[in-house]
Design a protein around this motif. Structure first.
Motif, PDB file in Angstrom:
ATOM      1  N   GLU A 159       0.821  -1.202   0.000  1.00  0.00           N
ATOM      2  CA  GLU A 159       0.000   0.000   0.000  1.00  0.00           C
ATOM      3  C   GLU A 159       0.862   1.261   0.000  1.00  0.00           C
ATOM      4  OE1 GLU A 159      -4.030  -1.101   2.296  1.00  0.00           O
ATOM      5  OE2 GLU A 159      -2.230  -1.288   3.522  1.00  0.00           O
ATOM      6  N   ASN A 160       0.323   2.311  -0.555  1.00  0.00           N
ATOM      7  CA  ASN A 160       1.056   3.570  -0.619  1.00  0.00           C
ATOM      8  C   ASN A 160       0.210   4.729  -0.106  1.00  0.00           C
ATOM      9  OD1 ASN A 160      -0.775   3.714  -2.679  1.00  0.00           O
ATOM     10  ND2 ASN A 160       0.675   4.359  -4.258  1.00  0.00           N
ATOM     11  N   ASN A 161      -0.513   4.453   0.984  1.00  0.00           N
ATOM     12  CA  ASN A 161      -1.361   5.497   1.573  1.00  0.00           C
ATOM     13  C   ASN A 161      -1.049   5.721   3.044  1.00  0.00           C
ATOM     14  OD1 ASN A 161      -2.368   3.018   2.352  1.00  0.00           O
ATOM     15  ND2 ASN A 161      -4.528   3.609   2.186  1.00  0.00           N
ATOM     16  N   TRP A 162       0.218   5.503   3.432  1.00  0.00           N
ATOM     17  CA  TRP A 162       0.636   5.766   4.803  1.00  0.00           C
ATOM     18  C   TRP A 162       1.051   7.231   4.932  1.00  0.00           C
ATOM     19  CZ3 TRP A 162      -0.469   1.966   8.080  1.00  0.00           C
ATOM     20  CH2 TRP A 162      -0.549   0.655   7.590  1.00  0.00           C
ATOM     21  N   SER A 163       0.688   7.844   6.059  1.00  0.00           N
ATOM     22  CA  SER A 163       1.022   9.265   6.243  1.00  0.00           C
ATOM     23  C   SER A 163       1.891   9.544   7.455  1.00  0.00           C
ATOM     24  CB  SER A 163      -0.254  10.106   6.343  1.00  0.00           C
ATOM     25  OG  SER A 163      -1.003   9.759   7.493  1.00  0.00           O
ATOM     26  N   LYS A 164       1.726   8.747   8.556  1.00  0.00           N
ATOM     27  CA  LYS A 164       2.532   8.964   9.756  1.00  0.00           C
ATOM     28  C   LYS A 164       2.843   7.629  10.402  1.00  0.00           C
ATOM     29  CE  LYS A 164       0.750  13.579  10.772  1.00  0.00           C
ATOM     30  NZ  LYS A 164       0.051  14.464  11.741  1.00  0.00           N
ATOM     31  N   VAL A 165       4.027   7.532  11.022  1.00  0.00           N
ATOM     32  CA  VAL A 165       4.406   6.302  11.715  1.00  0.00           C
ATOM     33  C   VAL A 165       5.154   6.663  12.988  1.00  0.00           C
ATOM     34  CG1 VAL A 165       6.609   6.056  10.479  1.00  0.00           C
ATOM     35  CG2 VAL A 165       5.464   4.022  11.423  1.00  0.00           C
ATOM     36  N   ALA A 166       4.948   5.870  14.046  1.00  0.00           N
ATOM     37  CA  ALA A 166       5.625   6.083  15.327  1.00  0.00           C
ATOM     38  C   ALA A 166       6.015   4.733  15.892  1.00  0.00           C
ATOM     39  CB  ALA A 166       4.724   6.838  16.298  1.00  0.00           C
ATOM     40  N   MET A 167       7.296   4.540  16.141  1.00  0.00           N
ATOM     41  CA  MET A 167       7.779   3.270  16.677  1.00  0.00           C
ATOM     42  C   MET A 167       8.142   3.421  18.144  1.00  0.00           C
ATOM     43  SD  MET A 167      10.602   0.681  15.097  1.00  0.00           S
ATOM     44  CE  MET A 167      10.203  -1.066  15.150  1.00  0.00           C
ATOM     45  N   GLY A 168       7.624   2.512  18.960  1.00  0.00           N
ATOM     46  CA  GLY A 168       7.956   2.491  20.370  1.00  0.00           C
ATOM     47  C   GLY A 168       9.025   1.470  20.661  1.00  0.00           C
ATOM     48  N   LEU A 191       2.854   2.221  15.746  1.00  0.00           N
ATOM     49  CA  LEU A 191       1.593   2.833  15.362  1.00  0.00           C
ATOM     50  C   LEU A 191       1.761   3.513  14.012  1.00  0.00           C
ATOM     51  CD1 LEU A 191       0.630   4.697  18.679  1.00  0.00           C
ATOM     52  CD2 LEU A 191      -0.164   2.453  17.944  1.00  0.00           C
ATOM     53  N   ALA A 192       0.692   3.587  13.235  1.00  0.00           N
ATOM     54  CA  ALA A 192       0.744   4.304  11.958  1.00  0.00           C
ATOM     55  C   ALA A 192      -0.644   4.805  11.600  1.00  0.00           C
ATOM     56  CB  ALA A 192       1.291   3.404  10.854  1.00  0.00           C
ATOM     57  N   ILE A 193      -0.688   5.905  10.856  1.00  0.00           N
ATOM     58  CA  ILE A 193      -1.932   6.474  10.354  1.00  0.00           C
ATOM     59  C   ILE A 193      -1.870   6.486   8.832  1.00  0.00           C
ATOM     60  CG2 ILE A 193      -3.399   8.539  10.257  1.00  0.00           C
ATOM     61  CD1 ILE A 193      -2.415   9.299  13.010  1.00  0.00           C
ATOM     62  N   LYS A 194      -2.985   6.145   8.209  1.00  0.00           N
ATOM     63  CA  LYS A 194      -3.080   6.223   6.758  1.00  0.00           C
ATOM     64  C   LYS A 194      -3.667   7.573   6.343  1.00  0.00           C
ATOM     65  CE  LYS A 194      -3.356   1.295   5.612  1.00  0.00           C
ATOM     66  NZ  LYS A 194      -4.140   0.237   4.912  1.00  0.00           N
ATOM     67  N   THR A 195      -3.579   7.858   5.064  1.00  0.00           N
ATOM     68  CA  THR A 195      -4.071   9.141   4.564  1.00  0.00           C
ATOM     69  C   THR A 195      -5.578   9.290   4.732  1.00  0.00           C
ATOM     70  OG1 THR A 195      -4.167   8.159   2.350  1.00  0.00           O
ATOM     71  CG2 THR A 195      -2.202   9.443   2.898  1.00  0.00           C
ATOM     72  N   ASN A 196      -6.267   8.195   4.930  1.00  0.00           N
ATOM     73  CA  ASN A 196      -7.719   8.263   5.143  1.00  0.00           C
ATOM     74  C   ASN A 196      -8.094   8.434   6.610  1.00  0.00           C
ATOM     75  OD1 ASN A 196      -7.204   5.742   6.213  1.00  0.00           O
ATOM     76  ND2 ASN A 196      -8.409   4.603   4.708  1.00  0.00           N
ATOM     77  N   GLY A 197      -7.086   8.630   7.473  1.00  0.00           N
ATOM     78  CA  GLY A 197      -7.336   8.878   8.890  1.00  0.00           C
ATOM     79  C   GLY A 197      -7.541   7.645   9.728  1.00  0.00           C
ATOM     80  N   THR A 198      -7.367   6.457   9.166  1.00  0.00           N
ATOM     81  CA  THR A 198      -7.478   5.235   9.966  1.00  0.00           C
ATOM     82  C   THR A 198      -6.189   4.996  10.736  1.00  0.00           C
ATOM     83  OG1 THR A 198      -6.777   3.890   8.058  1.00  0.00           O
ATOM     84  CG2 THR A 198      -9.144   4.158   8.427  1.00  0.00           C
TER      85      THR A 198
END
Length: 465
Positions: A170-179, A184-191
């Motif tokens: 997929e190519n709709n990732w917008s943000k990622v955070a690694m602990g 955690l990650a957010i897609k461009t559709n806000g999910t």
């Protein structure tokens, strides 16, 4: 003379209105700090145990040192002892500890200078955790590397990866955070999506102990910000509400108790929030009105409420406001430290064992916001003779500087050189509105003078002839 002071004050006011903070971004690990300036140069201070200062092997540096000579850095991500940074040309660079391949350079060897990660030139965002790292490219694809025994890379395996591998297609990732153990990650559709270790219920949507592929959190499409902690998660929705879930063994979740949340649960905070940042055990949140709020572990003063909590009550269980200021614009954290910016200044608090806060102190803890003065250079073109509360003259000076406080007695005077080092400190033991400071032994050059009174600290640049 009064007219002269007035002209200097008008000049100072004009300078302050147009001033920028020394650093546009600060990120910290366990005992070191990486800072980005407006000129796109990169600076570091603190521990260098694994080469994380990026300047070759060295024990540590309490003074800000530039990382190389490049002036094209644009984004930074920092973990315990490792650093990732993106340049303006989209290339990705790494240095520091690499025992699990978290640097993504194809091996598990620590490096002490910036080393390019692959050859791609389209990196947009990166996040690094204790053992691994994640990145998003400009085409929206998601990539991962490092340790993977608990599935935190999300590639469907538990196999370590020493170089970036794409997660899905997929190519709709917008943000990622690694602990530490999950992502955690957010897609461009806000999910919202999460994966990795689920031992402490930090992966919502699954009962498995290891979740090795991205798993959606609920069905909502209004998530905007994410922060992954040690064994908990925090996120914002587009209405400015804050939500947390996972382990709450030391008050991570801000729900007023030590009870875990298995699903995202709203934190009881009124108003709208715009930014969140999570350390090893504490959380900082920036409200839309410019105020800062914090909760969680406070064993090093990282909450910033002027208190250091010790066993057994080491945590602040309910969010509290830090001070009363409402002009904060940025926040960041280290494992046991916190950084924030407002106006033309950077501030730091929390653990400071080897000077990583940049506040002129080289040890101990700082439990309330303190000014970051470790900016390496002071402006050469201007000097300040007065502030709202303090007048300093003559300036430049040869042997003596006179200080006059307009309202309240001077309690303490400190001088810092252009590299942020404390070179002179005097306690004023009498109740004085006027004081004469001997600078005859100092070398010629620029210094930052800080005068403490019972209503605050005034900072003035002086020049020794």
């Amino acid at each position: 003379m009064k007219k002269l002071y007035y002209l200097f004050f008008v000049s100072l006011f004009t300078i302050l209105v147009n001033a920028q903070s020394c650093y546009t971004e600060m990120q910290a690990g366990r005992a070191f700090t990486i800072a980005l300036k407006a000129d796109n140069t990169l600076w570091a201070f603190g521990s260098d145990q694994y080469g994380q200062l990026g300047n070759g092997p060295a024990p540590y540096s309490v003074n800000a040192i530039q990382i190389g000579t490049d002036s094209d850095w644009t984004k930074i991500a920092v973990a315990d002892y490792s650093v990732l940074a993106i340049k303006t040309n989209g290339t990705l660079w790494a240095w520091g500890r690499n025992e699990s391949g978290q640097l993504g350079i194809g091996n598990i060897i620590d490096v002490s200078v910036p080393t390019q990660v692959g050859t791609a030139s389209n990196w947009q965002q990166v996040s690094i955790g204790r053992w691994g790292a994640m990145g998003i490219k400009t085409d929206g694809s998601l990539w991962a590397w490092g340790r993977n025994e608990l599935g935190m890379l999300g590639d469907g395996t538990t196999t370590d990866q020493l170089s970036p591998v794409q997660i899905g297609s997929e190519n709709n990732w917008s943000k990622v955070a690694m602990g530490y153990y999950h992502t955690l990650a957010i897609k461009t559709n806000g999910t919202l999506w999460n994966w990795g270790s689920n031992v402490f219920n930090q992966i919502n949507g699954s009962t498995d102990e290891v979740v090795s592929i991205p798993t959606q959190v609920g069905t909502e499409t209004n998530w905007t910000e994410i922060a992954a902690g040690n064994i908990h998660s925090v996120a914002l929705k587009n209405d400015g509400t804050i939500w947390s879930w996972g382990s709450n063994q030391i008050g991570y979740l801000g729900n007023g108790s030590y009870e875990n949340n298995f699903t995202p649960t709203q934190i009881n905070l009124s108003g709208s929030f715009q930014k969140i940042a999570v350390g090893l055990g504490h959380t900082i949140a920036l409200k839309s009105d410019g105020s800062i709020w914090a909760w969680g572990l406070n064993n090093s003063g990282q909450i910033g409420n002027s208190v250091i909590n010790v066993s057994p009550n080491v945590s602040v269980l309910t969010p509290i406001q830090i001070g009363t200021d409402t002009n904060w614009t940025k926040i960041a954290v280290g494992s046991h430290s916190t950084f924030a910016s407002k106006g033309d200044s950077n501030w730091a608090w929390g653990g400071n064992s080897v000077g990583m806060l940049g506040n002129g102190q080289t040890s101990g803890n700082t439990p309330s916001p303190s000014l970051v003065i470790n900016c390496n250079t002071l402006p050469n073109e201007d000097f300040f003779t007065s502030t709202d509360y303090l007048t300093v003259y003559p300036n430049p000076a040869n042997d003596f500087i006179n200080l006059e406080s307009n309202y309240t007695p001077i309690q303490k005077i400190e001088l810092f050189d252009t590299q942020g080092r404390l070179v002179l400190s005097q306690i004023v033991r009498e109740t004085l509105l006027q004081y004469q400071l001997n600078i005859s032994e100092l070398s010629s050059g620029s210094y930052l003078l800080k005068a403490t009174t019972n209503i605050g600290i005034e900072s003035v640049k002086i020049i020794k002839k």
